[in-house]
Design an enzyme around this catalytic site. Structure first.
Site, PDB file in Angstrom:
ATOM      1  N   LYS A 107       0.871  -1.178   0.000  1.00  0.00           N
ATOM      2  CA  LYS A 107       0.000   0.000   0.000  1.00  0.00           C
ATOM      3  C   LYS A 107       0.899   1.216   0.000  1.00  0.00           C
ATOM      4  O   LYS A 107       2.051   1.141   0.434  1.00  0.00           O
ATOM      5  CB  LYS A 107      -0.871   0.030   1.265  1.00  0.00           C
ATOM      6  CG  LYS A 107      -2.182   0.741   1.079  1.00  0.00           C
ATOM      7  CD  LYS A 107      -3.177  -0.114   0.333  1.00  0.00           C
ATOM      8  CE  LYS A 107      -4.538   0.521   0.241  1.00  0.00           C
ATOM      9  NZ  LYS A 107      -5.534  -0.447  -0.225  1.00  0.00           N
TER      10      LYS A 107
HETATM   11  P1  NAD Z   1     -12.858   7.070  -3.074  1.00  0.00           P
HETATM   12  O1  NAD Z   1     -11.864   8.142  -2.831  1.00  0.00           O
HETATM   13  O2  NAD Z   1     -13.314   6.779  -4.461  1.00  0.00           O
HETATM   14  O3  NAD Z   1     -14.166   7.334  -2.187  1.00  0.00           O
HETATM   15  C1  NAD Z   1     -14.112   7.546  -0.798  1.00  0.00           C
HETATM   16  C2  NAD Z   1     -15.491   8.058  -0.363  1.00  0.00           C
HETATM   17  O4  NAD Z   1     -15.498   8.149   1.067  1.00  0.00           O
HETATM   18  C3  NAD Z   1     -15.822   9.439  -0.887  1.00  0.00           C
HETATM   19  O5  NAD Z   1     -17.211   9.503  -1.170  1.00  0.00           O
HETATM   20  C4  NAD Z   1     -15.487  10.345   0.298  1.00  0.00           C
HETATM   21  O6  NAD Z   1     -16.208  11.576   0.274  1.00  0.00           O
HETATM   22  C5  NAD Z   1     -15.925   9.452   1.435  1.00  0.00           C
HETATM   23  N1  NAD Z   1     -15.298   9.801   2.704  1.00  0.00           N
HETATM   24  C6  NAD Z   1     -14.029  10.184   2.957  1.00  0.00           C
HETATM   25  N2  NAD Z   1     -13.860  10.429   4.262  1.00  0.00           N
HETATM   26  C7  NAD Z   1     -15.052  10.162   4.842  1.00  0.00           C
HETATM   27  C8  NAD Z   1     -15.528  10.216   6.179  1.00  0.00           C
HETATM   28  N3  NAD Z   1     -14.730  10.612   7.176  1.00  0.00           N
HETATM   29  N4  NAD Z   1     -16.815   9.872   6.421  1.00  0.00           N
HETATM   30  C9  NAD Z   1     -17.616   9.490   5.405  1.00  0.00           C
HETATM   31  N5  NAD Z   1     -17.218   9.413   4.126  1.00  0.00           N
HETATM   32  C10 NAD Z   1     -15.973   9.752   3.861  1.00  0.00           C
HETATM   33  O7  NAD Z   1     -12.233   5.748  -2.397  1.00  0.00           O
HETATM   34  P2  NAD Z   1     -12.587   4.227  -2.708  1.00  0.00           P
HETATM   35  O8  NAD Z   1     -11.621   3.735  -3.718  1.00  0.00           O
HETATM   36  O9  NAD Z   1     -14.051   4.081  -2.937  1.00  0.00           O
HETATM   37  O10 NAD Z   1     -12.174   3.538  -1.324  1.00  0.00           O
HETATM   38  C11 NAD Z   1     -13.070   3.472  -0.221  1.00  0.00           C
HETATM   39  C12 NAD Z   1     -12.619   2.364   0.734  1.00  0.00           C
HETATM   40  O11 NAD Z   1     -12.589   1.122   0.030  1.00  0.00           O
HETATM   41  C13 NAD Z   1     -11.208   2.527   1.317  1.00  0.00           C
HETATM   42  O12 NAD Z   1     -11.182   1.948   2.597  1.00  0.00           O
HETATM   43  C14 NAD Z   1     -10.358   1.698   0.377  1.00  0.00           C
HETATM   44  O13 NAD Z   1      -9.129   1.296   0.962  1.00  0.00           O
HETATM   45  C15 NAD Z   1     -11.299   0.538   0.132  1.00  0.00           C
HETATM   46  N6  NAD Z   1     -11.033  -0.254  -1.069  1.00  0.00           N
HETATM   47  C16 NAD Z   1     -10.995   0.329  -2.299  1.00  0.00           C
HETATM   48  C17 NAD Z   1     -10.779  -0.459  -3.421  1.00  0.00           C
HETATM   49  C18 NAD Z   1     -10.817   0.107  -4.822  1.00  0.00           C
HETATM   50  O14 NAD Z   1     -10.792  -0.693  -5.755  1.00  0.00           O
HETATM   51  N7  NAD Z   1     -10.910   1.396  -5.015  1.00  0.00           N
HETATM   52  C19 NAD Z   1     -10.570  -1.843  -3.273  1.00  0.00           C
HETATM   53  C20 NAD Z   1     -10.637  -2.401  -2.001  1.00  0.00           C
HETATM   54  C21 NAD Z   1     -10.875  -1.599  -0.906  1.00  0.00           C
END
Ligand code: NAD
Length: 418
Positions: A107
């Protein structure tokens, strides 16, 4: 190793220790499994639009190298630290092992709020960060992907920077890039789609009827928005969503198409007329059948775990539930947890497909991708549920013990060099 001190790393270590006790891993093997193999901290100078220069700290952690190259997302968020990234890298290791992928976990990220950068500043930041990491990443070394605050465009700049250095196009250096540059069909949707698939499997297990169920989704980014749409396609009524600015609630169901239009215009969910505003804390406690935390770590804690009103907790985010909260949920016994390393693994599974397609320059159809994704998720779900039931242990412990055991076996067989 004090350099990793951070509440999220402490949480990942506590989870690991519980699994290590269950698997009876000897003390002499524990630190070797727990601490990252390598970590890098880089200073990333960025020329701002006004001519000044800001230096941002950037990180990359490679957790273990015993099963193949390392794999994991790049996060652009103001709270990124080495310890947080180390925890996320450790979880990636268990996730890849649980789903049978030939990777160790990694990461990385930059401590920056990307919303405060202009597009030009974001591009210069991404390129310089990639440049600093060139000796440490590569298709056979470490393969980044999108995470919080990064997207396909950021991955495109990473590919371009790495390829300019190599002198030829190297698509397999990152995944989650645009399809035209060698990205995979279905990668953008993979994580949220996987979440919805596993929610469907949990509903089968609990004899729940999707068309009578409601869902609340925290975070409306890549994972949360696709999970919400996919759940709706399965007949589930989405009654609550949120982003960093706050949440929305409508017990009659939220019109997600109208919400996307609002988001495209205003860049926030706030002010959407088709629902009532709620805080992110209130959102987590709304009555629903399925709660999907899809934002950041440590959202469900000892403080609010007793008040969750869902039947299924589907962890789209990494590390959304603290060990204290886990204990409360286990005691309660009425919440079926789909743990993060299983629930959001669709993302890395399709990233793996993307990497394989790039290495072979042979691309698959979306239906082949979705079919293979479902087969891998099904296998991991059945194995986790089976172990949980056979041993009478929580789903998280079952999933983690399958992942940790595979990494432990690989390390024992390889031995220690020299
Ligand atoms: P992203 O940046 O696309 O979206 C994040 C979302 O969370 C946004 O809507 C943001 O406004 C919101 N957010 C941020 N801080 C917040 C808070 N304090 N309270 C409420 N909402 C909040 O990110 P993503 O890629 O969707 O990732 C989200 C989660 O999923 C993370 O934990 C990431 O590690 C995990 N994840 C992502 C992927 C991927 O393929 N993108 C894969 C596995 C896990």
């Amino acid at each position: 190793m004090e350099i990793y001190n951070h509440p999220t790393f402490a949480m990942a270590c506590q989870q690991f220790d519980t699994v290590a006790d269950l698997l009876e891993i000897p003390a002499s093997d524990r630190d070797r499994l727990k601490f990252p193999k390598r970590s890098f901290t880089v200073a990333v100078p960025v020329r701002r639009d006004d001519g000044s220069i800001t230096v941002f700290p950037g990180y990359r952690v490679q957790h273990h190298l015993s099963l193949g190259p390392t794999k994991g997302g790049m996060r652009f968020h103001p709270d990124v630290t080495l310890g947080e990234v180390a925890a996320l890298a450790m979880w990636m290791s268990w996730k890849c092992a649980l789903t049978g992928l030939p990777y160790g976990g990694a990461k990385g990220g930059v401590a920056v709020d990307p919303r405060l950068l202009s597009p030009g500043e974001l591009e210069r930041l991404t390129r310089r960060f990639t440049q600093e990491l060139i000796p440490f990443i590569g298709p056979q070394v470490d393969i980044p992907a999108p995470d919080v605050g990064t997207n396909e465009q950021v991955m495109a700049w990473m590919v371009d920077t790495y390829s300019a250095h190599a002198g030829h196009h190297v698509p397999a250096v990152v995944t989650g890039k645009p399809v035209v540059l060698g990205g995979s069909l279905g990668r953008r949707e993979a994580t949220g789609r996987g979440v919805a698939y596993l929610v469907g499997r949990a509903m089968d297990t609990l004899s729940m009827d999707a068309s009578k169920c409601t869902a609340v989704v925290q975070g409306f980014g890549n994972v949360g928005s696709v999970a919400a749409h996919s759940l709706q396609k399965q007949g589930v009524r989405v009654v609550g969503v949120s982003d960093v600015g706050g949440g929305l609630h409508n017990p009659a169901g939220i019109d997600l198409v109208a919400l996307e239009r609002h988001l495209a215009t205003h860049r926030t969910l706030i002010g959407f007329p088709g629902a009532e505003p709620v805080t992110n804390a209130e959102l987590l406690e709304l009555p629903c059948d399925v709660l999907v935390p899809a934002a950041l770590e440590r959202q469900i804690t000892a403080e609010n775990a007793g008040r969750l009103r869902c039947r299924i907790l589907a962890e789209g985010a990494n590390g959304p539930t603290t060990p204290d909260a886990d204990e409360i949920l286990t005691r309660r016994g009425d919440v079926f947890v789909i743990p993060d390393i299983l629930c959001n693994s669709g993302g890395v599974v399709v990233s793996y497909f993307e990497w394989v397609q790039d290495l072979q320059s042979f691309f698959w159809s979306e239906s082949e991708i979705v079919d293979r994704l479902h087969r891998i998720l099904e296998g991991a779900f059945v194995q986790t549920l089976g172990l949980s039931r056979r041993q009478g242990i929580p789903m998280r412990l079952a999933a983690m013990s399958l992942g940790v055991k595979r990494v432990w076996d690989a390390r024992r067989l390889r031995g220690i060099f020299p």
